[in-house]
Design a protein around this motif. Structure first.
Motif, PDB file in Angstrom:
ATOM      1  N   LEU A 202     -18.123  36.558 -47.854  1.00  0.00           N
ATOM      2  CA  LEU A 202     -18.630  37.061 -49.133  1.00  0.00           C
ATOM      3  C   LEU A 202     -18.607  38.586 -49.182  1.00  0.00           C
ATOM      4  O   LEU A 202     -18.196  39.177 -50.198  1.00  0.00           O
ATOM      5  N   LEU A 203     -19.032  39.242 -48.101  1.00  0.00           N
ATOM      6  CA  LEU A 203     -19.024  40.702 -48.085  1.00  0.00           C
ATOM      7  C   LEU A 203     -17.603  41.248 -48.154  1.00  0.00           C
ATOM      8  O   LEU A 203     -17.335  42.218 -48.868  1.00  0.00           O
ATOM      9  N   ALA A 204     -16.695  40.623 -47.427  1.00  0.00           N
ATOM     10  CA  ALA A 204     -15.297  41.045 -47.490  1.00  0.00           C
ATOM     11  C   ALA A 204     -14.735  40.843 -48.891  1.00  0.00           C
ATOM     12  O   ALA A 204     -13.941  41.659 -49.383  1.00  0.00           O
ATOM     13  N   SER A 205     -15.161  39.768 -49.550  1.00  0.00           N
ATOM     14  CA  SER A 205     -14.688  39.498 -50.909  1.00  0.00           C
ATOM     15  C   SER A 205     -15.157  40.553 -51.902  1.00  0.00           C
ATOM     16  O   SER A 205     -14.442  40.894 -52.844  1.00  0.00           O
ATOM     17  N   VAL A 206     -16.351  41.073 -51.671  1.00  0.00           N
ATOM     18  CA  VAL A 206     -16.871  42.127 -52.553  1.00  0.00           C
ATOM     19  C   VAL A 206     -15.959  43.348 -52.517  1.00  0.00           C
ATOM     20  O   VAL A 206     -15.600  43.904 -53.566  1.00  0.00           O
ATOM     21  N   TRP A 207     -15.575  43.790 -51.306  1.00  0.00           N
ATOM     22  CA  TRP A 207     -14.693  44.954 -51.194  1.00  0.00           C
ATOM     23  C   TRP A 207     -13.355  44.686 -51.888  1.00  0.00           C
ATOM     24  O   TRP A 207     -12.823  45.564 -52.577  1.00  0.00           O
ATOM     25  N   ALA A 208     -12.823  43.486 -51.706  1.00  0.00           N
ATOM     26  CA  ALA A 208     -11.525  43.157 -52.306  1.00  0.00           C
ATOM     27  C   ALA A 208     -11.614  43.137 -53.836  1.00  0.00           C
ATOM     28  O   ALA A 208     -10.725  43.651 -54.524  1.00  0.00           O
TER      29      ALA A 208
END
Length: 258
Positions: free
Chosen positions: A188-194
């Motif tokens: 989820l955190l990685a998805s936010v950056w993307a």
């Protein structure tokens, strides 16, 4: 209020920078569990790398023709990352370019030498990057460079979430931390950056690019699962490189249609 959680997350970012760039960050405590957790900042590392590349592009583009600026940008990216993903792509092309069984495929990816398929893959990758960035208008290219570096680094995390590490526990590996499962929090955190990086693109490209990027990632994952029973670091490097090219190509199509 304790600052320990903030310091812990900061160390995870530094750990990701330490392993996946040549940017000096000092000493960071390492464990495979912490390395697995650091993947939540892998796209953010891409933002840092992409920012450096975009800055080099903008500076060069002010004085020089855009193809030269694109070339300088690509070279800067290789210097900052040490060509880690490109090395993975070369090994992937060598291993999957021919018809091999599981053991041969894994052995080829572990071999430090580069064969014909790997060399051709690198040539195509670097030329494609330069050409695509040469034809995307400068005002769009700067944001595209950052978005390429960020969104493409989300794709390996998707593979790690959906698949398993191919090498067994008794098989030698240079990247045993890749056996660590990607948690929901990390994804989820990685998805936010993307998702934030997509705002740097024209809205048409931001809408259109994710689908083919995910589709090709799932295709590579399926082929890898069938051939070797999962992914390796080289497969993840190839996925990242493929993602960069797809995002740049979709952006170029969008701006030309406009």
């Amino acid at each position: 209020m304790t600052l320990q959680p903030i310091r812990s997350e900061w160390d995870l970012l530094r750990l990701s920078l330490l392993f996946y760039t040549r940017i000096p960050v000092g000493q960071v405590a390492y464990s495979e569990e912490r390395m697995g957790a650091s993947f939540r900042y892998f796209p953010l590392v891409g933002a840092i790398v992409g920012g450096v590349m975009a800055g080099a592009f903008a500076l060069a583009d002010y004085w020089l023709p855009q193809p030269v600026a694109a070339t300088i940008c690509v070279i800067v990216g290789l210097v900052v990352t040490g060509g880690m993903h490109e090395d993975g792509l070369a090994d992937y092309c060598d291993a999957f370019g021919g018809v091999h069984d599981r053991e041969s495929t894994l052995r080829i990816m572990k071999d430090s030498s580069t064969g014909v398929y790997g060399i051709l893959g690198l040539i195509v990758l670097l030329i494609s990057r330069i050409i695509l960035l040469s034809y995307i208008p400068s005002r769009v290219a700067i944001g595209t460079i950052v978005a390429m570096a960020v969104v493409a680094r989300w794709m390996p995390i998707l593979v790690m979430r959906l698949s398993t590490y191919a090498r067994k526990s008794n098989e030698a590996s240079k990247a045993t931390h890749l056996r660590q499962a990607v948690t929901t929090k990390t994804l989820l955190l990685a998805s936010v950056w993307a998702l934030l990086a997509l705002f740097l693109l024209p809205w048409q490209a931001a809408v259109a690019a994710p689908l083919p990027m995910i589709a090709q990632t799932l295709l590579v994952m399926r082929v890898s699962n069938k051939r070797i029973g999962g992914y390796t670091g080289d497969v993840l490097g190839a996925v990242e490189c493929f993602g960069e090219l797809t995002l740049a190509l979709v952006t170029l199509i969008v701006v030309y249609q406009a």
